[in-house]
Design a protein around this motif. Structure first.
Motif, PDB file in Angstrom:
ATOM      1  N   THR A  18      45.558   4.474  36.240  1.00 45.26           N
ATOM      2  CA  THR A  18      45.060   6.408  36.014  1.00 45.26           C
ATOM      3  C   THR A  18      46.071   6.179  36.709  1.00 45.26           C
ATOM      4  O   THR A  18      46.382   6.221  38.344  1.00 45.26           O
ATOM      5  N   GLU A  19      47.579   6.830  36.231  1.00 48.52           N
ATOM      6  CA  GLU A  19      49.206   6.750  36.544  1.00 48.52           C
ATOM      7  C   GLU A  19      49.228   8.395  36.534  1.00 48.52           C
ATOM      8  O   GLU A  19      49.100   9.253  35.567  1.00 48.52           O
ATOM      9  N   SER A  35      41.114  -6.458  24.488  1.00 46.31           N
ATOM     10  CA  SER A  35      41.881  -4.839  23.847  1.00 46.31           C
ATOM     11  C   SER A  35      41.780  -4.407  25.288  1.00 46.31           C
ATOM     12  O   SER A  35      40.997  -4.188  25.761  1.00 46.31           O
ATOM     13  N   ILE A  36      42.692  -2.935  25.224  1.00 45.69           N
ATOM     14  CA  ILE A  36      42.885  -2.558  26.146  1.00 45.69           C
ATOM     15  C   ILE A  36      43.169  -0.826  25.756  1.00 45.69           C
ATOM     16  O   ILE A  36      43.558  -0.737  24.424  1.00 45.69           O
ATOM     17  N   CYS A  37      41.596  -0.367  26.014  1.00 44.48           N
ATOM     18  CA  CYS A  37      42.109   1.764  25.608  1.00 44.48           C
ATOM     19  C   CYS A  37      43.037   2.130  26.551  1.00 44.48           C
ATOM     20  O   CYS A  37      42.544   2.307  26.997  1.00 44.48           O
ATOM     21  N   TYR A  38      43.870   2.676  25.228  1.00 36.95           N
ATOM     22  CA  TYR A  38      44.555   3.227  26.129  1.00 36.95           C
ATOM     23  C   TYR A  38      44.977   5.440  26.184  1.00 36.95           C
ATOM     24  O   TYR A  38      44.574   5.279  24.691  1.00 36.95           O
ATOM     25  N   SER A  39      44.922   5.848  26.614  1.00 36.36           N
ATOM     26  CA  SER A  39      45.272   7.037  26.598  1.00 36.36           C
ATOM     27  C   SER A  39      45.951   7.638  27.467  1.00 36.36           C
ATOM     28  O   SER A  39      46.264   7.295  28.529  1.00 36.36           O
ATOM     29  N   ASP A  40      47.085   8.707  27.100  1.00 38.05           N
ATOM     30  CA  ASP A  40      48.070   9.595  27.477  1.00 38.05           C
ATOM     31  C   ASP A  40      47.773  11.335  27.282  1.00 38.05           C
ATOM     32  O   ASP A  40      46.779  11.037  26.465  1.00 38.05           O
ATOM     33  N   THR A  41      48.484  11.954  27.570  1.00 35.67           N
ATOM     34  CA  THR A  41      47.886  14.167  26.800  1.00 35.67           C
ATOM     35  C   THR A  41      48.481  13.809  26.022  1.00 35.67           C
ATOM     36  O   THR A  41      48.052  15.480  24.818  1.00 35.67           O
ATOM     37  N   ALA A  42      48.732  12.530  24.701  1.00 33.84           N
ATOM     38  CA  ALA A  42      49.459  12.928  23.216  1.00 33.84           C
ATOM     39  C   ALA A  42      48.919  12.178  22.516  1.00 33.84           C
ATOM     40  O   ALA A  42      48.144  12.082  21.335  1.00 33.84           O
ATOM     41  N   MET A  43      47.947  11.303  23.006  1.00 39.36           N
ATOM     42  CA  MET A  43      47.621  10.191  21.977  1.00 39.36           C
ATOM     43  C   MET A  43      46.445   9.080  22.709  1.00 39.36           C
ATOM     44  O   MET A  43      46.571   9.123  24.222  1.00 39.36           O
ATOM     45  N   SER A  44      45.565   8.701  21.799  1.00 39.84           N
ATOM     46  CA  SER A  44      44.569   7.650  21.723  1.00 39.84           C
ATOM     47  C   SER A  44      45.202   6.709  21.689  1.00 39.84           C
ATOM     48  O   SER A  44      44.908   6.748  20.096  1.00 39.84           O
ATOM     49  N   CYS A  45      44.981   4.501  21.977  1.00 38.77           N
ATOM     50  CA  CYS A  45      45.170   3.763  20.911  1.00 38.77           C
ATOM     51  C   CYS A  45      44.526   2.961  21.594  1.00 38.77           C
ATOM     52  O   CYS A  45      44.217   2.930  22.991  1.00 38.77           O
ATOM     53  N   ALA A  46      44.391   2.130  21.005  1.00 35.54           N
ATOM     54  CA  ALA A  46      43.794   0.008  21.834  1.00 35.54           C
ATOM     55  C   ALA A  46      45.629  -0.388  21.108  1.00 35.54           C
ATOM     56  O   ALA A  46      45.972   0.133  20.346  1.00 35.54           O
ATOM     57  N   LEU A  47      45.328  -0.877  22.640  1.00 38.09           N
ATOM     58  CA  LEU A  47      46.622  -2.245  23.303  1.00 38.09           C
ATOM     59  C   LEU A  47      45.841  -3.616  22.380  1.00 38.09           C
ATOM     60  O   LEU A  47      44.815  -3.593  23.224  1.00 38.09           O
ATOM     61  N   ASP A  48      46.590  -4.571  21.186  1.00 38.57           N
ATOM     62  CA  ASP A  48      45.918  -5.389  21.696  1.00 38.57           C
ATOM     63  C   ASP A  48      47.039  -6.405  21.008  1.00 38.57           C
ATOM     64  O   ASP A  48      47.946  -6.697  21.388  1.00 38.57           O
ATOM     65  N   THR A  62      45.891   6.707  31.513  1.00 34.25           N
ATOM     66  CA  THR A  62      44.899   6.040  31.737  1.00 34.25           C
ATOM     67  C   THR A  62      44.672   4.327  30.802  1.00 34.25           C
ATOM     68  O   THR A  62      45.331   4.122  29.213  1.00 34.25           O
ATOM     69  N   MET A  63      44.356   3.203  30.902  1.00 34.70           N
ATOM     70  CA  MET A  63      44.429   2.752  30.172  1.00 34.70           C
ATOM     71  C   MET A  63      43.019   1.266  31.372  1.00 34.70           C
ATOM     72  O   MET A  63      42.175   1.525  32.339  1.00 34.70           O
ATOM     73  N   LYS A  64      42.115   1.313  30.159  1.00 36.57           N
ATOM     74  CA  LYS A  64      40.798   0.572  30.854  1.00 36.57           C
ATOM     75  C   LYS A  64      40.840  -0.779  29.612  1.00 36.57           C
ATOM     76  O   LYS A  64      40.102  -0.240  28.284  1.00 36.57           O
ATOM     77  N   PRO A  65      39.753  -1.883  29.447  1.00 37.52           N
ATOM     78  CA  PRO A  65      39.380  -2.411  28.705  1.00 37.52           C
ATOM     79  C   PRO A  65      38.431  -1.981  27.820  1.00 37.52           C
ATOM     80  O   PRO A  65      37.646  -1.767  27.911  1.00 37.52           O
ATOM     81  N   ALA A  66      38.034  -2.611  26.314  1.00 37.48           N
ATOM     82  CA  ALA A  66      37.760  -2.187  25.463  1.00 37.48           C
ATOM     83  C   ALA A  66      36.962  -2.716  25.870  1.00 37.48           C
ATOM     84  O   ALA A  66      36.488  -3.896  26.322  1.00 37.48           O
ATOM     85  N   PRO A  67      35.311  -1.970  25.818  1.00 40.76           N
ATOM     86  CA  PRO A  67      33.979  -2.907  25.745  1.00 40.76           C
ATOM     87  C   PRO A  67      33.651  -3.694  25.260  1.00 40.76           C
ATOM     88  O   PRO A  67      34.006  -3.468  24.372  1.00 40.76           O
TER      89      PRO A  67
END
Length: 246
Positions: A18-19, A35-48, A62-67
Motif C-alpha cells: 500500500t503506497e 495474478s496480483i490485484c492492482y488498484s489506484d485512484t484511476a483504475m483496478s486491474c489484474a497483473l498477470d 495498492t496491490m495484493k495476490p489474487a485470491p
C-alpha cells in the motif's frame, strides 16, 4: 540509476503493498505464475504473466495476490531520478524481455548474486523503456534546479532561498517542482538522500559516517528516516546486503 533491492519471491496471502504517497523509486514486477490485484485512484486491474509491470513512483496504489492463486514474481526496486512514473506501465513480455528476466533470475539464484551483473541487466531494461518512450523526464529547463539539489543534498537547504535563487517565489517554486517531478522539494530530497544512503552502506561505510555524509544531524533521526523509507534500519540494510555487495 541505482538498483536498490531485488528478489525472486513466492507471494503468500498475507503479502500486500500500500503506497500512500510518492515513494520516489520504481518497482518492476514480472509474474512467473499467478495474478496480483492492482488498484489506484484511476483504475483496478489484474497483473498477470503476459507483461512486465512498472509501478508508479509518484502516485498512490495498492496491490495484493489474487485470491486462490499461487503467485510468484521477480521484482526490482530502482531509483531512476529524476524520471517520473505517474501511472501503472504494462510492458509486453517479448522474447527480449524473457531472455533478460531469465538471466536476472539465474543471477538471483546464485549463492552470492553479483550486484554489478544485476545492475547492468536492470539498466538495459530501463534504457529499453527510454527508447520505447515509456518514461517521462522533467522539462530540461528545470534540470538546473534538480542538479543544484542533487549537488547540495547533504546541506540544510532552504526551499525559500533555493526558489529565489532560480527566480521563483516559494509558492510558485513548489507548484512548479511538483508539476515537473510529481513530488515536493522535500520528498525529492528525501528520496535522493535515501538513495545515497544505500550506496554508501553497500560500500561499507559505518552508519555514523553515512548519517553525517547525507545531511542528518544525529543517528536516531537518521535511523528513523531510513526505516520509514526502506522498511528496515540502516544497520539491518547493511547486514542484509553484506554478502551480496562484497
Amino acid at each position: 540509476m541505482e538498483l536498490l533491492a531485488w528478489g525472486n519471491t513466492e507471494l503468500d496471502s498475507s503479502w500486500s503493498v500500500t503506497e500512500k504517497s510518492n515513494c520516489s523509486y520504481i518497482r518492476i514486477y514480472h509474474l512467473t505464475s499467478g495474478s496480483i490485484c492492482y488498484s489506484d485512484t484511476a483504475m483496478s486491474c489484474a497483473l498477470d504473466t503476459e507483461a512486465v509491470y512498472i509501478l508508479p513512483s509518484h502516485a498512490p496504489f495498492t496491490m495484493k495476490p489474487a485470491p486462490g492463486t499461487d503467485t510468484h514474481c521477480t521484482w526490482l526496486h530502482m531509483n531512476i531520478y529524476p524520471v517520473l512514473v505517474k501511472e501503472l506501465l504494462s510492458i509486453p513480455y517479448t522474447q527480449k524481455q524473457a531472455l533478460l528476466f531469465s538471466l536476472m533470475r539465474c543471477i538471483m539464484e546464485e549463492a552470492y548474486p553479483p550486484a554489478a551483473s544485476l545492475s547492468h541487466c536492470a539498466e538495459i531494461f530501463i534504457q529499453d523503456l527510454y527508447q520505447m518512450g515509456c518514461l517521462e523526464k522533467p522539462d530540461p529547463a528545470f534540470s538546473p534546479v534538480l542538479d543544484y539539489l542533487c549537488v547540495h543534498f547533504s546541506e540544510d537547504i532552504s526551499i525559500s532561498d533555493t526558489a529565489r535563487q532560480f527566480g521563483y517565489t516559494p509558492e510558485h517554486f513548489i507548484r512548479k517542482f511538483k508539476k515537473e517531478t510529481g513530488s515536493t522539494p522535500y520528498q525529492f530530497l528525501t528520496g535522493y538522500r535515501m538513495g545515497k544512503c544505500c550506496e554508501l552502506l553497500r560500500k561499507g561505510y559505518p552508519v555514523s559516517s553515512v548519517c553525517a555524509l547525507t545531511g542528518y544531524h544525529d543517528i536516531k533521526t537518521f535511523d528513523r528516516a531510513f526505516k520509514k523509507y526502506h522498511g528496515r534500519t540502516a544497520s539491518e540494510y547493511q547486514k542484509y546486503f553484506k554478502k551480496i555487495y562484497p
